[in-house]
Write a protein that holds these residues in place. Structure first.
Motif, PDB file in Angstrom:
ATOM      1  N   GLU A  86       7.761  61.965  72.243  1.00 54.39           N
ATOM      2  CA  GLU A  86       7.601  62.523  70.895  1.00 54.39           C
ATOM      3  C   GLU A  86       8.939  62.874  70.246  1.00 54.39           C
ATOM      4  O   GLU A  86       8.968  63.397  69.135  1.00 54.39           O
ATOM      5  CB  GLU A  86       6.723  63.772  70.959  1.00 54.39           C
ATOM      6  N   VAL A  87      10.037  62.569  70.923  1.00 51.91           N
ATOM      7  CA  VAL A  87      11.382  62.901  70.429  1.00 51.91           C
ATOM      8  C   VAL A  87      12.109  61.613  70.059  1.00 51.91           C
ATOM      9  O   VAL A  87      12.494  60.830  70.930  1.00 51.91           O
ATOM     10  CB  VAL A  87      12.184  63.681  71.485  1.00 51.91           C
ATOM     11  N   ILE A  88      12.282  61.389  68.751  1.00 54.69           N
ATOM     12  CA  ILE A  88      12.962  60.205  68.248  1.00 54.69           C
ATOM     13  C   ILE A  88      14.340  60.614  67.744  1.00 54.69           C
ATOM     14  O   ILE A  88      14.455  61.515  66.907  1.00 54.69           O
ATOM     15  CB  ILE A  88      12.176  59.569  67.073  1.00 54.69           C
ATOM     16  N   PHE A  89      15.384  59.960  68.227  1.00 51.60           N
ATOM     17  CA  PHE A  89      16.722  60.213  67.691  1.00 51.60           C
ATOM     18  C   PHE A  89      16.899  59.422  66.395  1.00 51.60           C
ATOM     19  O   PHE A  89      16.591  58.220  66.332  1.00 51.60           O
ATOM     20  CB  PHE A  89      17.801  59.825  68.693  1.00 51.60           C
ATOM     21  N   THR A  90      17.405  60.104  65.361  1.00 54.24           N
ATOM     22  CA  THR A  90      17.638  59.498  64.053  1.00 54.24           C
ATOM     23  C   THR A  90      19.065  59.816  63.609  1.00 54.24           C
ATOM     24  O   THR A  90      19.815  60.475  64.323  1.00 54.24           O
ATOM     25  CB  THR A  90      16.661  60.055  63.008  1.00 54.24           C
ATOM     26  N   GLY A 231      25.748  62.941  61.988  1.00 49.56           N
ATOM     27  CA  GLY A 231      25.223  61.595  62.146  1.00 49.56           C
ATOM     28  C   GLY A 231      24.137  61.432  63.173  1.00 49.56           C
ATOM     29  O   GLY A 231      23.773  60.303  63.522  1.00 49.56           O
ATOM     30  N   VAL A 232      23.554  62.528  63.649  1.00 49.10           N
ATOM     31  CA  VAL A 232      22.455  62.434  64.605  1.00 49.10           C
ATOM     32  C   VAL A 232      21.462  63.561  64.337  1.00 49.10           C
ATOM     33  O   VAL A 232      21.845  64.668  63.938  1.00 49.10           O
ATOM     34  CB  VAL A 232      22.950  62.488  66.076  1.00 49.10           C
ATOM     35  N   GLY A 233      20.198  63.254  64.484  1.00 48.06           N
ATOM     36  CA  GLY A 233      19.147  64.249  64.296  1.00 48.06           C
ATOM     37  C   GLY A 233      17.918  63.837  65.064  1.00 48.06           C
ATOM     38  O   GLY A 233      17.953  62.899  65.879  1.00 48.06           O
ATOM     39  N   VAL A 234      16.820  64.511  64.776  1.00 49.05           N
ATOM     40  CA  VAL A 234      15.596  64.310  65.555  1.00 49.05           C
ATOM     41  C   VAL A 234      14.387  64.249  64.633  1.00 49.05           C
ATOM     42  O   VAL A 234      14.269  65.035  63.685  1.00 49.05           O
ATOM     43  CB  VAL A 234      15.402  65.453  66.574  1.00 49.05           C
ATOM     44  N   GLU A 273      14.032  53.308  67.573  1.00 49.08           N
ATOM     45  CA  GLU A 273      15.474  53.446  67.750  1.00 49.08           C
ATOM     46  C   GLU A 273      16.137  52.075  67.862  1.00 49.08           C
ATOM     47  O   GLU A 273      16.765  51.731  68.862  1.00 49.08           O
ATOM     48  CB  GLU A 273      15.790  54.309  68.970  1.00 49.08           C
ATOM     49  N   GLY A 274      15.997  51.280  66.804  1.00 52.09           N
ATOM     50  CA  GLY A 274      16.559  49.945  66.785  1.00 52.09           C
ATOM     51  C   GLY A 274      18.071  49.942  66.793  1.00 52.09           C
ATOM     52  O   GLY A 274      18.716  50.824  66.227  1.00 52.09           O
ATOM     53  N   GLY A 275      18.654  48.926  67.436  1.00 54.02           N
ATOM     54  CA  GLY A 275      20.104  48.798  67.488  1.00 54.02           C
ATOM     55  C   GLY A 275      20.720  49.718  68.527  1.00 54.02           C
ATOM     56  O   GLY A 275      20.037  50.473  69.217  1.00 54.02           O
ATOM     57  N   THR A 276      22.033  49.631  68.642  1.00 54.13           N
ATOM     58  CA  THR A 276      22.733  50.560  69.534  1.00 54.13           C
ATOM     59  C   THR A 276      22.513  51.979  69.023  1.00 54.13           C
ATOM     60  O   THR A 276      22.843  52.276  67.869  1.00 54.13           O
ATOM     61  CB  THR A 276      24.232  50.245  69.591  1.00 54.13           C
ATOM     62  N   PRO A 277      21.968  52.855  69.827  1.00 49.00           N
ATOM     63  CA  PRO A 277      21.642  54.194  69.340  1.00 49.00           C
ATOM     64  C   PRO A 277      22.876  55.078  69.192  1.00 49.00           C
ATOM     65  O   PRO A 277      24.000  54.670  69.499  1.00 49.00           O
ATOM     66  CB  PRO A 277      20.703  54.738  70.414  1.00 49.00           C
TER      67      PRO A 277
END
Length: 407
Positions: A86-90, A231-234, A273-277
């Motif tokens: 349930e945790v997606i890095f954005t 540049g990173v969130g959830v 999480e497409g691409g290099t994360p």
């Protein structure tokens, strides 16, 4: 030495002069400063085990994957999600909210459906819903604000109905400091079959958030406001909802099988999480969580409450000051001084080393509601002190005197 002294020593940027004055940083609602522990964690990744994740079996790749997925486990625990799935890095709160508006809303809304918002929303929790409404024929409705900048649950009860499909709301207003009753609003939304989406950018850094207790469907926040990297969130989402949503970015990492004319997606959370994360960012976020938990979220919330109450007391001694928002609030104060433009005020404060925000704070509809063009905002965090408040308030008094003489 007090706990607070120890905390301040962890933030190297605070140990400097700005315009020949000690830095007083009161803009943490825009972005927080970073402790040495977070800076070192990111630096260590690049120095010691910089590698891509998930793909390689070599030692550096395994170490990077452990760091990246370890950060996801820390986020799960920090917000009490029921699963790491349930945790997606954005890229941040904005990307997280756009993901829900694009993937969930556009697939589930149709003409006649309603999206309920408040008039205090940050643009990141407003414009995506405008676009979703335009794409689907749904309509936007807005909860009215009370005189003190809060919402009334009676209005929520009255406005949420069988046509309401999404309720989107900030947990804490980045302008008013209002702490919205998310758990109660979520209950009303669910009783009417609506999904609850929460912008947690101003809440997760400052208070203990339990997404299972709140029972929200989606919850978004950013690392850079909670001592982590930019540049990173959830995006947190309930598993059953995320599983039925389509990805919004396509390419490497998020695929299972690729054929010439069709492809299938990985399971959660990786299909989003497409691409290099954002590997270094996630590792830095994990270090920020470790740091905040070492201080204690209850301790941080208590400290900020004391600071903002002290600031309000001191500011209210200044003639001609208008403070926006409720008495009980999160750790920020938005205000105006009579006959002084907020940008001029911020410039004057900067001349003595005090950093505040001035402008519309990405909340133009709220500015119109308040009948102002712009405001100034001082926001506090765990590294601020009463001395910071004293310097800030003295700066307000000097600015008022200076601009009064000019005009």
């Amino acid at each position: 030495m007090t706990m607070l002294d120890h905390v301040r020593r962890d933030f190297p940027i605070l140990d400097q002069d700005v315009n020949d004055h000690p830095l007083v940083y009161l803009d943490s609602a825009a972005t927080s400063q970073k402790p040495a522990q977070v800076i070192e964690a990111v630096e260590n990744y690049y120095k010691q085990y910089n590698s891509n994740v998930h793909r390689g079996v070599h030692t550096l790749g395994s170490h990077a994957t452990d760091g990246y997925e370890g950060a996801r486990k820390k986020v799960k625990k920090f917000i009490n999600a029921s699963s790491v799935k349930e945790v997606i890095f954005t890229r941040g709160t904005t990307t997280a909210l756009n993901t829900v508006a694009y993937s969930y809303a556009r697939a589930n809304l149709s003409e006649g459906d309603e999206i309920l918002l408040t008039k205090m929303e940050h643009h990141s929790n407003l414009i995506p819903w405008q676009q979703a409404a335009k794409a689907t024929g749904a309509t936007l409705t807005y909860l009215p604000l009370q005189e003190d900048g809060t919402i009334a649950l009676s209005d929520v009860e009255a406005m949420v109905n069988e046509n309401t499909k999404i309720v989107a709301m900030g947990h804490v207003s980045n302008v008013l400091g209002t702490i919205n009753p998310i758990k109660e609003v979520t209950d009303i939304a669910h009783r009417n079959g609506a999904v609850m989406v929460v912008d947690g950018a101003q809440s997760v850094p400052h208070m203990k958030v339990d997404v299972q207790d709140l029972d929200v469907d989606f919850y978004a926040f950013s690392a850079h406001k909670m001592c982590g990297p930019t540049g990173v969130g959830v995006l947190y989402g309930k598993k059953e909802l995320l599983e039925n949503m389509e990805p919004v970015e396509f390419g490497g990492e998020m695929i299972d099988f690729v054929n010439l004319y069709d492809s299938t997606w990985k399971e959660l959370p990786w299909k989003f999480e497409g691409g290099t994360p954002i590997i270094a960012g996630a590792i830095g976020l994990g270090a920020a969580i470790d740091y905040l938990e070492s201080v204690g979220m209850t301790q941080i919330e208590k400290h900020e409450h004391e600071l903002v109450q002290y600031a309000l007391e001191q500011m209210n001694t200044i003639d001609g000051i208008t403070i926006y928002g409720p008495e009980e609030r999160a750790g920020l104060v938005t205000f105006n001084l009579d006959d002084v433009h907020p940008h001029d005020l911020a410039t004057a404060l900067d001349s003595i080393g005090v950093a505040v925000r001035a402008g519309h704070h990405c909340a133009q509809p709220l500015m119109k509601e308040l009948n102002v063009v712009a405001t100034a905002r001082a926001s506090f965090y765990l590294y601020n002190t009463k001395n910071d408040v004293d310097v800030f308030v003295e700066g307000l008094k000097k600015a008022k005197e200076f601009f009064g003489d000019v005009f």
